[in-house]
Design a protein around this motif. Structure first.
Motif, short mmCIF file in Angstrom:
data_model
loop_
_atom_site.label_atom_id
_atom_site.label_comp_id
_atom_site.label_asym_id
_atom_site.label_seq_id
_atom_site.Cartn_x
_atom_site.Cartn_y
_atom_site.Cartn_z
N ARG A 184 14.44 26.60 -5.43
CA ARG A 184 14.40 25.16 -5.62
C ARG A 184 15.68 24.52 -5.11
O ARG A 184 15.64 23.48 -4.45
CB ARG A 184 14.20 24.80 -7.08
CG ARG A 184 14.13 23.29 -7.29
CD ARG A 184 14.01 22.92 -8.76
NE ARG A 184 13.90 21.49 -8.91
CZ ARG A 184 14.94 20.65 -8.89
NH1 ARG A 184 16.16 21.12 -8.72
NH2 ARG A 184 14.77 19.36 -9.05
N ASP A 229 9.28 21.51 -6.15
CA ASP A 229 8.64 21.41 -7.47
C ASP A 229 7.83 22.67 -7.77
O ASP A 229 7.84 23.17 -8.91
CB ASP A 229 7.74 20.18 -7.55
CG ASP A 229 8.53 18.89 -7.60
OD1 ASP A 229 9.76 18.93 -7.86
OD2 ASP A 229 7.91 17.83 -7.37
N GLU A 230 7.12 23.18 -6.77
CA GLU A 230 6.33 24.39 -6.97
C GLU A 230 7.23 25.58 -7.31
O GLU A 230 6.93 26.36 -8.21
CB GLU A 230 5.50 24.69 -5.71
CG GLU A 230 4.66 25.93 -5.81
CD GLU A 230 3.59 25.86 -6.90
OE1 GLU A 230 3.22 26.93 -7.42
OE2 GLU A 230 3.13 24.75 -7.22
N LEU A 231 8.34 25.70 -6.60
CA LEU A 231 9.27 26.79 -6.88
C LEU A 231 9.85 26.67 -8.29
O LEU A 231 10.01 27.66 -9.00
CB LEU A 231 10.38 26.84 -5.84
CG LEU A 231 9.94 27.31 -4.45
CD1 LEU A 231 11.09 27.15 -3.46
CD2 LEU A 231 9.45 28.74 -4.48
N ARG A 232 10.15 25.44 -8.70
CA ARG A 232 10.67 25.23 -10.06
C ARG A 232 9.64 25.66 -11.09
O ARG A 232 9.95 26.33 -12.07
CB ARG A 232 11.04 23.78 -10.27
CG ARG A 232 11.65 23.53 -11.66
CD ARG A 232 11.79 22.09 -11.93
NE ARG A 232 10.48 21.48 -11.65
CZ ARG A 232 10.16 20.24 -11.89
NH1 ARG A 232 11.04 19.44 -12.40
NH2 ARG A 232 8.97 19.76 -11.62
N SER A 233 8.37 25.31 -10.86
CA SER A 233 7.33 25.66 -11.82
C SER A 233 7.12 27.18 -11.88
O SER A 233 6.65 27.69 -12.89
CB SER A 233 6.01 24.97 -11.48
OG SER A 233 5.43 25.51 -10.32
N GLN A 234 7.49 27.88 -10.82
CA GLN A 234 7.41 29.34 -10.79
C GLN A 234 8.67 30.00 -11.33
O GLN A 234 8.75 31.23 -11.38
CB GLN A 234 7.15 29.82 -9.37
CG GLN A 234 5.82 29.39 -8.81
CD GLN A 234 5.67 29.75 -7.34
OE1 GLN A 234 6.52 30.37 -6.73
NE2 GLN A 234 4.56 29.33 -6.76
N GLU A 272 7.61 18.66 -2.71
CA GLU A 272 6.49 19.36 -3.35
C GLU A 272 6.77 20.86 -3.42
O GLU A 272 6.49 21.51 -4.44
CB GLU A 272 5.20 19.13 -2.58
CG GLU A 272 4.63 17.75 -2.74
CD GLU A 272 3.39 17.53 -1.88
OE1 GLU A 272 2.77 18.52 -1.44
OE2 GLU A 272 3.05 16.36 -1.66
N MET A 273 7.30 21.42 -2.35
CA MET A 273 7.63 22.84 -2.32
C MET A 273 8.70 23.16 -3.37
O MET A 273 8.61 24.17 -4.06
CB MET A 273 8.11 23.23 -0.92
CG MET A 273 7.01 23.14 0.13
SD MET A 273 7.62 23.22 1.84
CE MET A 273 8.26 24.87 1.91
#
Length: 67
Positions: free
Chosen positions: A42, A31-36, A28-29
């Motif tokens: 990531r 994925d969050e970094l990728r979305s940022q 999840e972490m």
């Protein structure tokens, strides 16, 4: 660049603090970094996920020698 030993240390901390949920949390972490747009972060989290999986493995991979 993060030293490989730091990846393994981070994996151990996540396992100690989150048990079986460690992999999901790290994913999840990542994925969050990728979305940022943090692709380097990531990559680091993906390396930690791989380390968690390896540390939680209970049996050898096919063809793997056991000492």
């Amino acid at each position: 660049m993060v030293a490989r030993v730091e990846v393994w240390r981070a994996a151990n901390v996540l396992i100690r603090e989150h048990g079986d949920a460690a992999v999901g949390l790290a994913e999840e972490m990542a994925d969050e970094l990728r979305s940022q747009g943090d692709l380097e972060g990531r990559r680091l989290l993906r390396a930690i996920v791989e380390a968690i999986v390896e540390l939680q493995r209970v049996s050898p991979n096919e063809g793997e020698r056991i000492n």
